[in-house]
Design an enzyme around this catalytic site. Structure first.
Site, PDB file in Angstrom:
ATOM      1  N   ILE A 181       0.813  -1.215   0.000  1.00 51.40           N
ATOM      2  CA  ILE A 181       0.000   0.000   0.000  1.00 51.40           C
ATOM      3  C   ILE A 181       0.850   1.270   0.000  1.00 51.40           C
ATOM      4  O   ILE A 181       0.368   2.343  -0.321  1.00 51.40           O
ATOM      5  CB  ILE A 181      -0.982   0.037   1.194  1.00 51.40           C
ATOM      6  CG1 ILE A 181      -0.232   0.171   2.527  1.00 51.40           C
ATOM      7  CG2 ILE A 181      -1.897  -1.179   1.197  1.00 51.40           C
ATOM      8  CD1 ILE A 181      -1.136   0.544   3.686  1.00 51.40           C
ATOM      9  N   ASP A 182       2.138   1.144   0.344  1.00 50.14           N
ATOM     10  CA  ASP A 182       3.001   2.340   0.438  1.00 50.14           C
ATOM     11  C   ASP A 182       3.454   2.872  -0.918  1.00 50.14           C
ATOM     12  O   ASP A 182       3.959   3.988  -0.997  1.00 50.14           O
ATOM     13  CB  ASP A 182       4.253   2.022   1.267  1.00 50.14           C
ATOM     14  CG  ASP A 182       3.933   1.766   2.730  1.00 50.14           C
ATOM     15  OD1 ASP A 182       2.864   2.204   3.170  1.00 50.14           O
ATOM     16  OD2 ASP A 182       4.746   1.117   3.418  1.00 50.14           O
ATOM     17  N   GLU A 213       4.120   8.363   8.587  1.00 52.00           N
ATOM     18  CA  GLU A 213       4.617   7.824   9.862  1.00 52.00           C
ATOM     19  C   GLU A 213       6.137   7.860   9.951  1.00 52.00           C
ATOM     20  O   GLU A 213       6.696   7.883  11.054  1.00 52.00           O
ATOM     21  CB  GLU A 213       4.114   6.394  10.070  1.00 52.00           C
ATOM     22  CG  GLU A 213       4.584   5.401   9.035  1.00 52.00           C
ATOM     23  CD  GLU A 213       4.122   3.978   9.335  1.00 52.00           C
ATOM     24  OE1 GLU A 213       4.025   3.641  10.531  1.00 52.00           O
ATOM     25  OE2 GLU A 213       3.852   3.232   8.388  1.00 52.00           O
ATOM     26  N   ASN A 216     -15.142   8.689 -20.837  1.00 52.00           N
ATOM     27  CA  ASN A 216     -13.751   8.495 -21.272  1.00 52.00           C
ATOM     28  C   ASN A 216     -13.666   8.356 -22.796  1.00 52.00           C
ATOM     29  O   ASN A 216     -13.027   7.446 -23.323  1.00 52.00           O
ATOM     30  CB  ASN A 216     -13.138   7.265 -20.605  1.00 52.00           C
ATOM     31  CG  ASN A 216     -11.618   7.255 -20.710  1.00 52.00           C
ATOM     32  OD1 ASN A 216     -10.977   8.303 -20.687  1.00 52.00           O
ATOM     33  ND2 ASN A 216     -11.023   6.080 -20.839  1.00 52.00           N
ATOM     34  N   ARG A 238     -29.383 -16.840 -10.328  1.00 54.89           N
ATOM     35  CA  ARG A 238     -29.913 -15.560 -10.760  1.00 54.89           C
ATOM     36  C   ARG A 238     -28.873 -14.818 -11.589  1.00 54.89           C
ATOM     37  O   ARG A 238     -27.687 -14.803 -11.251  1.00 54.89           O
ATOM     38  CB  ARG A 238     -30.329 -14.719  -9.554  1.00 54.89           C
ATOM     39  CG  ARG A 238     -30.966 -13.383  -9.919  1.00 54.89           C
ATOM     40  CD  ARG A 238     -31.747 -12.814  -8.761  1.00 54.89           C
ATOM     41  NE  ARG A 238     -32.998 -13.538  -8.566  1.00 54.89           N
ATOM     42  CZ  ARG A 238     -33.838 -13.288  -7.557  1.00 54.89           C
ATOM     43  NH1 ARG A 238     -33.548 -12.361  -6.669  1.00 54.89           N
ATOM     44  NH2 ARG A 238     -34.963 -13.964  -7.446  1.00 54.89           N
TER      45      ARG A 238
END
EC number: 2.7.1.11
Length: 816
Positions: free
Chosen positions: A201-202, A300, A567, A602
């Site tokens: 995530i960094d 952090e 787009n 479904r």
């Protein structure tokens, strides 16, 4: 590159000229080894994996989108004829073996696309760091005939994989000597192919624009920032938000751009020694301009120039002591890792998973371990250890206080984000506007989330340049009626996170009102025009070019910033607003799939917007795991509809008893949503029920996603910088006169670059009848959608990435 001593507006703006160098991967120069495939090789993908085995594992910290990558590896691996194995609990599962290594099936990855984290588990593994652990891992792979390993994780996980590969021959030799494997087994497993996908995530891995999970983490952060903003305004508070990023400030930096933060602290660029005074001055200036809140973003890992940590509490205490502001601290923590992956991360994970399988199966003993990366909208393969080395170089540069070099190694895109942030947050607008230009900004066409962020950026960059900036209400109609006013700095305050169009927007084109528009251009002394909008903005630009023959007043520079959910603007691969619409569709499809899974048997038919452009239907289909997506660009017949129905009938015999079909609103004038619904209802009688859902204008609403906010902000800054230069270039005989083709452009994202293209040159690339570009890059992703839905089609492997190389930049080296 210091926060509290920013360059002048003019000097800082010069850096935007190099934004998005077309020859870089995240700013790092690359070169491509060109190769040509024969026609026979194009369709060999379906047999490429026969007799082969692939293992996939996730390691290190989890990241949203990992499941999409795992799903793609499994399904494309099976599609090629290979056996695919899950390795549960990362490298620990590889070492322990047993039930941790299990063969995957097509159905075993169903319903995992929309799940956060990693369903096959991840763990830190000390055993794998020792040779004995790697010996056990090799034994477990050889016994199952696995010679292809896909590792999804960060740089530590990928480094471990490369070490494993380099030792492979010695490990096999030791296993054979000890009698744990036979000579025949050793021969069959003589070499190990490794491909890495970066899940973090960094976004701290050099060589890729985005790592899997970063966009989703930004979604979580922005949801919280938006929520905090409302309470902060109510009480006139200052909020200090701490986000993840121990060694990389990407999340903090993009968050600050996306929410218009007053200040950001990142480890790559510590503030100067007097940052406390500058911060307090900045906060008080913001309050004096009428703002009721201050937002400070802290990574952090934020440090000062001496390497001393700058904590959220330090900042809070400073603000309370010096300014007396009511200040709160919010540490976001692991909430950033959680939740549903964004549409971008699902598509990114899926594309990278497909590419990883191809890279593994095309690999040879001489092929270096590679990592699949993203550059613009292109998939590229890069030597794994070159990327790891550059990533480590960044950390080393920060440890040795060589912060300028650390910023350069982060890449061009990171530096561009930083430059735009500094301009918008730290450069004071000049008091005097003497000798300035007058630029007008307007929205044209349908509303799109992110339009307001583009207007804000354009206005503020214009003011920083010393220009007079006007805003036009209600598009070209407002320009004709004189609905124009001057905008100051505070006029666009808080606009970044607001959806829709604050200026108002209409589809009216300018041709019928040239006389009134010309009169108002003279009346308000407009010398340049920034048009933010969709296909109408583009066609309006073409009309302005034609009008120059009749009205000299129209001979002013203009630039179009594509902003439409469809787009469909020629000259750009992406438009502001499309990502927000895509996430809205995905969220709806997730809920519908959940409903369908509960009721069983479904099938839902969902109609999306987009006019004749199938971008939303295709990309949403890929992100939501649709069974089919009907679009205008890929004509279909009743036979195709029959095949889809038969496919769903077969699907209902498996454990996955549900279906999802997307239909672009204008894909076919006869095969309407109602027609397809009725057809599916009739043909599925006794096998499945059908339901339909027209999503409508909800796709145009909502707060813009982090991608749209950031993209719009950078586009606005780039457009206004170009505008000032073009006006200066067009100044002659005491007036502005711009009549060259390059004085009327579309600013678009093309593969790896932001480029200005004359609107007249784009005419040849446009299908005006259907309001779409003649060539669209995303059509190449259509086969992936079909393969992941288990259709028997050919995959043209010639479109897959080539192996490229990183040319590591050192301090002082030129950007080649």
């Amino acid at each position: 590159m210091l926060i509290q001593k920013p360059p002048s507006g003019t000097d800082a703006l010069k850096s935007l000229d190099t934004m998005d160098d077309p020859d870089t991967v995240e700013g790092i120069p690359i070169f491509t080894n060109e190769w040509i495939m024969t026609h026979e090789e194009h369709h060999a993908a379906k047999t490429l994996g026969i007799g082969r085995a692939i293992a996939v594992l996730t390691s290190g910290g989890d990241a949203q989108g990992m499941n999409a990558a795992v799903r793609a590896v499994v399904r494309v691996g099976i599609y090629t004829g290979a056996r695919v194995f899950f390795v549960h609990e990362g490298y620990q599962g590889l070492v322990d073996g047993g039930d941790n290594i299990r063969e995957a099936t097509w159905e075993s990855v169903s319903m995992m696309l929309q799940l956060g984290g990693t369903v096959i588990g991840s763990a830190r593994c000390k055993d794998f760091r020792e040779r004995e652990g790697r010996l056990r891992a090799a034994h477990n792979l050889v016994k199952r005939g696995i010679t292809n390993l896909c590792v999804i994780g960060g740089d530590g996980s990928l480094t471990g994989a490369d070490t494993f590969r380099s030792e492979w021959s010695d490990l096999l030799s030791d296993l054979q000597k000890s009698g744990k494997i036979t000579a025949e087994e050793a021969t069959k497993s003589s070499y190990l192919n490794i491909v890495g996908l970066v899940g973090s995530i960094d976004n701290d891995f050099c060589g890729t624009d985005m790592t899997i999970g970063t966009d989703s983490a930004l979604h979580r952060i922005m949801e919280i920032v938006d929520a905090i903003t409302t309470t902060a305004q109510s009480h006139q508070r200052t909020f200090v938000l701490e986000v993840m990023g121990r060694h990389c400030g990407y999340l903090a930096l993009v968050t600050s751009l996306s929410c218009g933060a007053d200040w950001v602290f990142i480890p790559e660029c510590p503030p100067d020694d007097d940052w406390e005074e500058h911060l307090c001055r900045r906060l008080s200036e913001t309050r004096n301009r009428g703002s009721r809140l201050n937002i400070i973003i802290v990574a952090e890992g934020a440090i000062d120039k001496n390497g001393k940590p700058i904590t959220s509490e330090d900042i809070k205490n400073l603000v309370v002591k010096r300014l007396g502001y009511d200040t709160r601290v919010t540490v976001l923590g692991h909430v950033q890792r959680g939740g549903t992956p964004s549409a971008f991360d699902r598509i990114l994970g899926s594309r990278m998973g497909v590419e990883a399988v191809m890279a593994l199966l095309e690999g040879t003993p001489d092929t270096p371990a590679c990592v699949v990366s993203l550059s613009g909208n292109q998939a590229v393969r890069l030597p794994l250890m070159e990327c790891v080395q550059v990533t480590k170089d960044v950390t080393r540069a920060m440890d040795e206080r060589r912060f300028d070099e650390a910023m350069k190694l982060r890449g061009r895109s990171f530096m561009n984000n930083w430059e735009v942030y500094k301009l918008l947050a730290h450069v004071r607008p000049p008091v005097s506007k003497s000798g300035s230009y007058t630029v007008a900004v307007m929205n044209v066409g349908a509303p799109a989330a992110g339009m307001n962020a583009a207007v804000r950026s354009t206005v503020r960059i214009g003011l920083i340049q010393g220009n007079r900036v006007l805003v036009v209400h209600d598009g070209f109609e407002g320009l004709a009626k004189g609905q124009i006013e001057e905008a100051g700095w505070s006029y666009v305050g808080g606009w970044t996170g607001q959806g829709g169009s604050k200026l108002g927007t209409k589809r009216t084109l300018p041709k019928k009102s040239f006389e009134q528009i010309s009169a108002n251009i003279i009346k308000f002394n407009i010398q340049g025009l920034v048009i933010i909008g969709g296909f109408e903005a583009y066609t309006g630009g073409l009309e302005l070019m034609e009008g120059r023959k009749l009205y000299d007043e129209l001979c002013i520079p203009f630039v179009v910033i594509p902003a439409t959910v469809s787009n469909n603007v020629p000259g750009s691969d992406f438009s502001v607003g499309a990502d927000t619409a895509l996430n809205t569709i995905c969220m709806t499809c997730d809920r519908i799939k959940q409903s369908a899974a509960g009721t069983k048997r479904r099938v839902f038919i969902i109609e999306t917007m987009g006019g004749y452009c199938g971008y939303l239907a295709t990309m949403a289909g890929l992100a939501a795991g649709a069974d089919a997506a009907y679009i205008f660009e890929e004509p279909f017949t009743i036979r195709d509809l029959q095949v889809n129905v038969e496919h769903l009938v077969q699907k209902m015999k498996t454990t996955v008893k549900r279906g999802l079909v997307l239909r672009n609103e204008k894909c076919n004038e006869n095969y309407t949503t109602d027609f397809i619904f009725n057809l599916y209802s009739e043909e599925g009688k006794g096998i499945f029920d059908s339901r339909k859902n027209v999503l409508g204008h909800m796709q145009q609403g909502g707060s813009p996603t982090p991608f749209d906010r950031n993209f719009a902000t950078k586009m606005g800054a780039k457009a206004m910088n170009w505008m000032s230069g073009k006006i200066k270039e067009s100044y002659r005989n005491g007036r502005i006169f711009a009549n060259t083709p390059d004085s009327g452009c579309v600013l678009g994202m093309r593969k790896r670059a932001l480029v200005f293209q004359p609107v007249t040159e784009l005419k040849e690339q446009t299908d005006f009848e259907h309001r779409i570009p003649k060539e669209q890059w995303w059509l190449k992703l259509r086969p992936i959608l079909k393969i992941l839905a288990k259709y028997e089609i050919d995959l043209d492997t010639s479109e897959h990435a080539h192996l490229e190389h990183i040319n590591r930049k050192r301090s002082g080296e030129a950007n080649i």
